[in-house]
Design an enzyme around this catalytic site. Sequence first.
Site, PDB file in Angstrom:
ATOM      1  N   GLU A 230       0.837  -1.207   0.000  1.00 18.67           N
ATOM      2  CA  GLU A 230       0.000   0.000   0.000  1.00 18.67           C
ATOM      3  C   GLU A 230       0.872   1.258   0.000  1.00 18.67           C
ATOM      4  O   GLU A 230       2.074   1.202   0.221  1.00 18.67           O
ATOM      5  CB  GLU A 230      -0.904   0.033   1.254  1.00 18.67           C
ATOM      6  CG  GLU A 230      -2.337  -0.406   1.007  1.00 18.67           C
ATOM      7  CD  GLU A 230      -3.172   0.617   0.241  1.00 18.67           C
ATOM      8  OE1 GLU A 230      -2.594   1.641  -0.209  1.00 18.67           O
ATOM      9  OE2 GLU A 230      -4.369   0.411   0.094  1.00 18.67           O
TER      10      GLU A 230
ATOM     11  N   ASN B 291      -6.318   4.821   7.071  1.00 17.50           N
ATOM     12  CA  ASN B 291      -6.253   3.931   5.925  1.00 17.50           C
ATOM     13  C   ASN B 291      -5.482   4.509   4.743  1.00 17.50           C
ATOM     14  O   ASN B 291      -4.859   3.762   4.001  1.00 17.50           O
ATOM     15  CB  ASN B 291      -7.671   3.576   5.465  1.00 17.50           C
ATOM     16  CG  ASN B 291      -7.686   2.490   4.419  1.00 17.50           C
ATOM     17  OD1 ASN B 291      -7.264   1.371   4.696  1.00 17.50           O
ATOM     18  ND2 ASN B 291      -8.131   2.811   3.209  1.00 17.50           N
TER      19      ASN B 291
ATOM     20  N   ASN C 200     -10.115   6.464   1.079  1.00 21.67           N
ATOM     21  CA  ASN C 200      -9.040   5.971   0.212  1.00 21.67           C
ATOM     22  C   ASN C 200      -8.470   7.073  -0.662  1.00 21.67           C
ATOM     23  O   ASN C 200      -8.021   8.073  -0.156  1.00 21.67           O
ATOM     24  CB  ASN C 200      -9.524   4.760  -0.594  1.00 21.67           C
ATOM     25  CG  ASN C 200      -8.972   3.459  -0.045  1.00 21.67           C
ATOM     26  OD1 ASN C 200      -7.789   3.361   0.283  1.00 21.67           O
ATOM     27  ND2 ASN C 200      -9.805   2.450   0.069  1.00 21.67           N
TER      28      ASN C 200
ATOM     29  N   ASP D 260      -9.791   2.214  -5.033  1.00 23.90           N
ATOM     30  CA  ASP D 260      -8.890   2.259  -3.880  1.00 23.90           C
ATOM     31  C   ASP D 260      -7.954   3.464  -4.015  1.00 23.90           C
ATOM     32  O   ASP D 260      -8.399   4.588  -3.962  1.00 23.90           O
ATOM     33  CB  ASP D 260      -8.136   0.931  -3.776  1.00 23.90           C
ATOM     34  CG  ASP D 260      -7.590   0.654  -2.392  1.00 23.90           C
ATOM     35  OD1 ASP D 260      -7.111   1.591  -1.735  1.00 23.90           O
ATOM     36  OD2 ASP D 260      -7.609  -0.511  -1.954  1.00 23.90           O
TER      37      ASP D 260
END
Length: 327
Positions: free
Chosen positions: A33, A123, A177, A230
Amino acid sequence: MSYVTSDLDHYYKISMVSSSDRPEKPALFLHGESPVWDADSQSLLFVDVHQQNVHRLDYYTGKIYTKHIDYGQVNVVSPVSGSRRLLVAVRSALYLLDWNVAGDSALRLLATVDEGLPDNVINEGKPDPEGRFWAGTKGPQTGDDVMPDKATLYSFDLNQDGLVHPRVQLRPVTISNGLTWSLNTTVMYYIDSPTQKVEAFDFDSQRGEISGRRTIVDISNYGYEDAIPDGMTIDSDGHLWVALMFGGTVLHIDPDLRQVVYGYKLPVSRITSLCWGGPSLDELFVTSSKDVHDANEPYGGAIFTIRKTGSRGVLPYHFRFDSADSY
C-alpha cells in the site's frame, strides 16, 4: 520479470519488481500500500500493512530496504519536506519515523484520531499543495467486510504551538481511500471506496477547506459492480489513475469529461494503490495484496510497473513540518 500486452488501441509494458535476494522472482508482500516516489533518493517508498513494514526500493540498484514497526499495522508513508524523517500512519496515529534509529524508538507521535474507536485505523493519506496532511480512517473490519459509516476524513494542520492538530473534514465515511489534487490546486479528488465513486470537491488551498461534493465517475457503470476504487494518483495532463480492489484493473479517467479512458488489466484481483515514479516520472508503480485463500493468483502482493502508457506523473507534495528533525 515482465511481459508486454496490447490491444488494437494500446501497447504497454507491465513488469514486476524483483526480489532483492532472487532477481528472477518477483518480490511479494502480504498487503502492499501507499506507494510514493521520493525524487531525492530516486526510490519508491511503500508499506506492507499487515507485516508492519515500511519499505524503500532503490530504483537503480533494485535493492529493497525494510523498517519494521512493532507497534501495529502501518498503512501510510510520506516524505517530509526538508527532513531525513518520514511521516507514517500506525494504527490510528501519525508519527515521524527516523529510519536510522532502531526499533519503535524511531517513532515520534504527532497526532491521534478516532479516540474511543479502537478498531479504526488510518487507511490512506497524502500531503496537499500547502504541505498539510490529509488522512482518512477505516471502520472496523472482519475479513473483507468493513462496518459502514464509522470513519472520518481529517486534515492535519499546525496549531499556534507548532503541534499537529487533526481537523474533521468529512464524516461519516466507511473506507477513506484515494486522494489527489488537480494541477491548478482548485479541486480535491477523493474516494470513499464502498460508494464505488471517484468524487470531487472544490478546494480552498489557503484555508484547507472543501465544498461542492460531486461525482466524477461511478465505476459500477463500467462493468465493475464487484470492485471498489482504492488508491488514486494524477498525471501531468490532469487525468486520474485509480486502482480497483477486487477488479484487477487500473483505470485511466478524464475528470473533465467524467469518463473512463482505458482500463489496464493486471494478473491479480486485489490492486491497492499506485503512483508515478522513475527518473522521468513515466512509470506507474502499482501495489497489490495477496489473497491468502486463492492459490490461483501467484503474483498477489507483487508491485507492478506499467510503462509506455503515453502519460507521466507530477512530483508528489511533501508534508511540511519545519521542526521534524528536532521534534
